[in-house]
Design a protein around this motif. Structure first.
Motif, short mmCIF file in Angstrom:
data_model
loop_
_atom_site.label_atom_id
_atom_site.label_comp_id
_atom_site.label_asym_id
_atom_site.label_seq_id
_atom_site.Cartn_x
_atom_site.Cartn_y
_atom_site.Cartn_z
N ASP A 92 0.82 -1.21 0.00
CA ASP A 92 0.00 0.00 0.00
C ASP A 92 0.86 1.27 0.00
OD1 ASP A 92 -2.25 -1.51 -0.06
OD2 ASP A 92 -2.87 -1.15 2.00
N LYS A 93 2.17 1.10 0.12
CA LYS A 93 3.06 2.26 0.06
C LYS A 93 3.25 2.69 -1.39
CE LYS A 93 5.39 2.59 4.34
NZ LYS A 93 4.34 2.02 5.07
N ARG A 94 3.22 3.99 -1.64
CA ARG A 94 3.43 4.51 -3.00
C ARG A 94 4.91 4.41 -3.36
NH1 ARG A 94 -1.11 7.96 -5.27
NH2 ARG A 94 -2.81 6.73 -4.44
N ASP A 110 8.20 4.58 -6.22
CA ASP A 110 8.66 5.33 -7.40
C ASP A 110 8.87 4.32 -8.53
OD1 ASP A 110 10.27 6.56 -9.38
OD2 ASP A 110 11.06 7.99 -7.93
N ARG A 166 -3.08 2.20 -8.95
CA ARG A 166 -3.23 3.25 -7.93
C ARG A 166 -4.72 3.51 -7.73
NH1 ARG A 166 1.88 6.29 -8.21
NH2 ARG A 166 3.37 4.64 -7.68
N LEU A 224 -4.24 10.85 -7.73
CA LEU A 224 -2.90 10.65 -8.29
C LEU A 224 -2.05 11.89 -8.01
CD1 LEU A 224 -3.75 9.05 -11.74
CD2 LEU A 224 -3.03 7.91 -9.65
N ASP A 262 1.73 11.89 -9.03
CA ASP A 262 2.96 11.98 -9.83
C ASP A 262 2.65 12.30 -11.28
OD1 ASP A 262 5.40 11.72 -11.00
OD2 ASP A 262 5.97 9.92 -9.89
N ASN A 307 -3.58 5.29 5.98
CA ASN A 307 -2.97 5.98 4.84
C ASN A 307 -3.84 7.11 4.28
OD1 ASN A 307 -0.77 4.30 5.00
ND2 ASN A 307 -1.44 2.92 3.39
#
Length: 221
Positions: A44-46, A48, A59, A63, A65, A109
């Motif tokens: 569940d961590k975003r 790169d 995702r 959003l 990025d 989160n």
């Protein structure tokens, strides 16, 4: 261009959604495309995508990025729920205001875990504030705690639909809009998107259509 799909697809997906909905889809995709290999990372961590070498990520929600291309593949509704036992012990919950200070099981989160926004059928916007009894970074933990009668939960339908449909969780204020979450496939901007990546994105979009099965809530009477 036709031909057999091949190569490795590196995919990142949220843990619960990945286990419940992406894993069965991967199985079917790989049966149809035996030359494709898939590496899936569930978290569940975003992450790169570019720095960590992923081709694709799933995702859910907002959003951030802008260096990624996003394709909307589905939606999920947010829905507050509680177990029949909790409602019986706590007393009826008939209005959104009744949720204020109720024991809440909250998703850590989220930007405001204990504040749940809604819009009434006649268009009035509001927010309820629950008393944070359990906080977790995983929706399965929260759903199961709600089924056990520990409090009220407000999670996406893709986590709740089975419990709602079998009667172990009761949806609350279903005529209210508790926000809809968009589900995206995101991938780096690249001159040539590998055919295996495009094919998998299209496969997901086809399977998770505009009215996915998890939004078709049919509570037991």
């Amino acid at each position: 261009t036709g031909g057999i799909l091949s190569g490795v697809l590196r995919l990142n997906a949220p843990l619960s959604f990945g286990i419940m909905h992406i894993a069965p889809l991967i199985t079917d995709f790989m049966k149809e495309n035996p030359e494709v290999r898939i590496d899936i990372d569930l978290s569940d961590k975003r992450i790169d995508l570019i720095a960590e070498g992923f081709d694709l990520a799933i995702r859910i929600g907002t959003l951030q990025d802008s260096s990624l291309i996003a394709k909307k593949i589905s939606t999920a509704r947010q829905m507050p729920c509680a177990s029949p036992d909790f409602i019986k012990k706590h007393g009826p919950i008939n209005t959104a205001e009744d949720l204020n200070n109720v024991p809440g099981l909250v998703y850590a989160n989220s930007r405001t875990p204990a504040d749940w926004a809604y819009v009434t059928p006649d268009g009035k916007a509001g927010t309820v504030h629950v008393s944070q009894r359990l906080s977790a970074t995983n929706g399965d933990v929260l759903r199961d705690a709600a089924i056990a009668g520990l409090g009220v939960v407000n999670l996406p339908t893709f986590l709740l639909f089975e419990a709602i449909n079998d009667g172990t969780l009761i949806p609350l204020m279903v005529d209210h809009d508790w926000s809809e979450l968009d589900i995206f496939a995101v991938y780096p901007k690249t001159t040539i998107l590998p055919r295996r990546t495009r094919a998998f994105v299209d496969f997901m979009a086809w399977r998770f259509d505009k009215n996915p099965h998890w939004n078709q809530i049919k509570p037991k009477a």
